[in-house]
Design an enzyme around this catalytic site. Structure first.
Site, PDB file in Angstrom:
ATOM      1  N   THR A  66       8.253 -21.453  16.845  1.00  0.00           N
ATOM      2  CA  THR A  66       8.178 -20.086  17.360  1.00  0.00           C
ATOM      3  C   THR A  66       8.574 -19.972  18.825  1.00  0.00           C
ATOM      4  O   THR A  66       8.916 -18.884  19.285  1.00  0.00           O
ATOM      5  CB  THR A  66       6.755 -19.509  17.179  1.00  0.00           C
ATOM      6  OG1 THR A  66       5.811 -20.413  17.733  1.00  0.00           O
ATOM      7  CG2 THR A  66       6.434 -19.288  15.730  1.00  0.00           C
ATOM      8  N   GLU A  81       1.374 -10.547  16.268  1.00  0.00           N
ATOM      9  CA  GLU A  81      -0.024 -10.968  16.301  1.00  0.00           C
ATOM     10  C   GLU A  81      -0.435 -11.572  17.645  1.00  0.00           C
ATOM     11  O   GLU A  81      -1.591 -11.500  18.050  1.00  0.00           O
ATOM     12  CB  GLU A  81      -0.293 -11.999  15.190  1.00  0.00           C
ATOM     13  CG  GLU A  81      -0.135 -11.474  13.772  1.00  0.00           C
ATOM     14  CD  GLU A  81      -1.363 -10.703  13.297  1.00  0.00           C
ATOM     15  OE1 GLU A  81      -2.166 -10.259  14.133  1.00  0.00           O
ATOM     16  OE2 GLU A  81      -1.486 -10.538  12.061  1.00  0.00           O
ATOM     17  N   SER A 121       7.301 -21.822   9.729  1.00  0.00           N
ATOM     18  CA  SER A 121       8.103 -21.235   8.650  1.00  0.00           C
ATOM     19  C   SER A 121       8.590 -19.861   9.037  1.00  0.00           C
ATOM     20  O   SER A 121       7.889 -19.118   9.717  1.00  0.00           O
ATOM     21  CB  SER A 121       7.277 -21.125   7.361  1.00  0.00           C
ATOM     22  OG  SER A 121       6.125 -20.322   7.581  1.00  0.00           O
ATOM     23  N   LYS A 124      -0.531 -20.468  18.717  1.00  0.00           N
ATOM     24  CA  LYS A 124       0.879 -20.719  19.065  1.00  0.00           C
ATOM     25  C   LYS A 124       1.624 -19.412  19.297  1.00  0.00           C
ATOM     26  O   LYS A 124       2.616 -19.373  20.046  1.00  0.00           O
ATOM     27  CB  LYS A 124       1.554 -21.577  17.988  1.00  0.00           C
ATOM     28  CG  LYS A 124       1.545 -20.993  16.586  1.00  0.00           C
ATOM     29  CD  LYS A 124       2.706 -20.060  16.326  1.00  0.00           C
ATOM     30  CE  LYS A 124       2.577 -19.379  14.983  1.00  0.00           C
ATOM     31  NZ  LYS A 124       3.681 -18.418  14.742  1.00  0.00           N
ATOM     32  N   ARG A 175       0.817  -1.220   0.000  1.00  0.00           N
ATOM     33  CA  ARG A 175       0.000   0.000   0.000  1.00  0.00           C
ATOM     34  C   ARG A 175       0.850   1.269   0.000  1.00  0.00           C
ATOM     35  O   ARG A 175       0.386   2.338  -0.366  1.00  0.00           O
ATOM     36  CB  ARG A 175      -0.944   0.002   1.198  1.00  0.00           C
ATOM     37  CG  ARG A 175      -0.275   0.093   2.546  1.00  0.00           C
ATOM     38  CD  ARG A 175      -1.288   0.172   3.678  1.00  0.00           C
ATOM     39  NE  ARG A 175      -2.044  -1.065   3.852  1.00  0.00           N
ATOM     40  CZ  ARG A 175      -3.339  -1.174   3.565  1.00  0.00           C
ATOM     41  NH1 ARG A 175      -4.021  -0.144   3.091  1.00  0.00           N
ATOM     42  NH2 ARG A 175      -3.964  -2.317   3.765  1.00  0.00           N
ATOM     43  N   LYS A 225      -1.966 -15.118  10.870  1.00  0.00           N
ATOM     44  CA  LYS A 225      -2.077 -16.023  12.014  1.00  0.00           C
ATOM     45  C   LYS A 225      -2.620 -15.235  13.195  1.00  0.00           C
ATOM     46  O   LYS A 225      -1.861 -14.611  13.937  1.00  0.00           O
ATOM     47  CB  LYS A 225      -0.716 -16.640  12.345  1.00  0.00           C
ATOM     48  CG  LYS A 225      -0.160 -17.531  11.235  1.00  0.00           C
ATOM     49  CD  LYS A 225       1.199 -18.096  11.603  1.00  0.00           C
ATOM     50  CE  LYS A 225       1.724 -19.020  10.508  1.00  0.00           C
ATOM     51  NZ  LYS A 225       3.059 -19.585  10.833  1.00  0.00           N
ATOM     52  N   GLY A 264       1.688 -22.736   9.152  1.00  0.00           N
ATOM     53  CA  GLY A 264       2.622 -23.780   9.568  1.00  0.00           C
ATOM     54  C   GLY A 264       3.965 -23.216   9.965  1.00  0.00           C
ATOM     55  O   GLY A 264       4.193 -22.004   9.915  1.00  0.00           O
ATOM     56  N   ASP A 279       4.313 -25.570  14.399  1.00  0.00           N
ATOM     57  CA  ASP A 279       4.507 -24.122  14.469  1.00  0.00           C
ATOM     58  C   ASP A 279       4.830 -23.687  15.894  1.00  0.00           C
ATOM     59  O   ASP A 279       5.604 -22.745  16.119  1.00  0.00           O
ATOM     60  CB  ASP A 279       3.253 -23.410  13.967  1.00  0.00           C
ATOM     61  CG  ASP A 279       3.569 -22.114  13.233  1.00  0.00           C
ATOM     62  OD1 ASP A 279       4.739 -21.713  13.209  1.00  0.00           O
ATOM     63  OD2 ASP A 279       2.637 -21.504  12.676  1.00  0.00           O
TER      64      ASP A 279
END
Length: 318
Positions: free
Chosen positions: A240, A268, A132, A183, A30, A102, A130, A236
């Site tokens: 993390t 998040e 990553s 998660k 944007r 997420k 997942g 995940d």
């Protein structure tokens, strides 16, 4: 193949880079100045430095360019998705919308696929989630993700797979998106444990009890337990909670160490902790770890107080 990635953060850029192996991709941002910088530098120096953008990745600040594609990856913060869907609902009808977010929408308590179905009934909703990190995907390191879509589409699975990005499909969109969202909450908790110097044993205990909470609330909301045990849940969670590449882990580490954290970084898990506690309260579920995470991110409790509250809970069977 006709694909656009909406959102030029680290993950969106990484997906554009890897999917360009299959054909042309449009990457939308944007911020026009950001787009111009990417064009001039040949990379997203702001979000994914050191990764060159292939020639068949077209970077644009014009949303009309991106919306010409039939498959759109929504790589934007969860709390921004409602506004985007509302603004472009007519144009998005009939397209395949793959959420890469997420989280849980704070205003509705919905996950991304439910939000897409509510805002754009004519669209096909899917979620890609997942274990990553954007840098791994962009550099072609082997990565496996979950693609959840109600119609169990092998065609979409093939369209979004590359030689180094392997997708496993499921029809359990609820389980896949809840695993990816929840998660993050426990990654903040794990980071707090390490930042406070409480040790790896405490982190292992935290991850285990956090996973029990994930299963408790996800199955209450209709998820299949086996989905939470797969890539989008347990996989995940492990990634993390154990790597400083995770923004949620880094936020928790800063909280535990008593350090400042860059407010411009999207995390998040903080918003998800609020949404999760609202859901748990309405359904009478116990989620003590997530409750402590919400209190820590709201700065209504200290790390010592959170630890003591958890350790003082009644002894019980596992």
């Amino acid at each position: 193949m006709s694909i656009s990635v909406l959102g030029a953060g680290a993950f969106g850029t990484a997906m554009a880079v890897t999917l360009s192996q299959n054909g042309p991709v449009t990457l939308w941002a944007r911020d026009a100045e950001h787009v111009q910088a990417m064009r001039e530098n040949g990379e997203n120096a702001r979000r994914l430095p050191g990764v060159k953008l292939p020639q068949n990745v077209t970077v644009s600040a014009e949303i009309a360019d991106a919306l010409q594609a039939e498959t759109l990856l929504l790589a934007m913060p969860m709390q921004k998705m409602t506004g985007f869907l509302d603004t472009h609902s007519d144009t998005l009808a009939g397209k395949t919308l793959v959420s890469c977010s997420k989280g849980i929408d704070l205003s509705t308590g919905q996950g991304p696929t439910a939000l897409i179905r509510a805002k754009v009934p004519g669209a096909r909703a899917a979620v890609l989630t997942g274990p990553s990190f954007a840098g791994d995907i962009a550099r072609g390191l082997p990565t496996a993700l979950t693609l959840a879509c109600a119609d169990h589409s092998e065609e979409l699975q093939a369209e979004l797979s590359t030689p180094t990005l392997r997708l496993y499909r499921t029809t359990d969109t609820t389980g896949a998106e809840l695993g990816g969202a929840l998660k993050n909450v426990y990654a903040i908790a794990a980071g707090t444990v390490i930042g406070a110097g409480l040790g790896d044993s405490a982190r292992a205990a935290l991850m285990t009890r956090g996973f029990a909470e994930m299963l408790r609330i996800a199955t209450e909301l209709g998820a299949r337990p086996e989905t939470l045990s797969g890539l989008s849940g347990f996989g995940d969670l492990v990634l993390t909670c154990t790597s400083a590449q995770s923004r949620n882990f880094r936020l928790g580490h800063a909280i535990g160490a008593g350090e400042a954290f860059d407010p411009s970084i999207t995390v998040e898990g903080a918003a998800t902790a609020q949404a999760l506690n609202k859901l748990a309260h309405t359904r009478g579920l116990e989620i003590p770890v997530a409750a402590m995470v919400m209190a820590l991110t709201e700065q209504s409790i200290s790390v010592d107080e959170a630890m003591q509250a958890l350790l003082a809970r009644p002894l019980k069977e596992e």
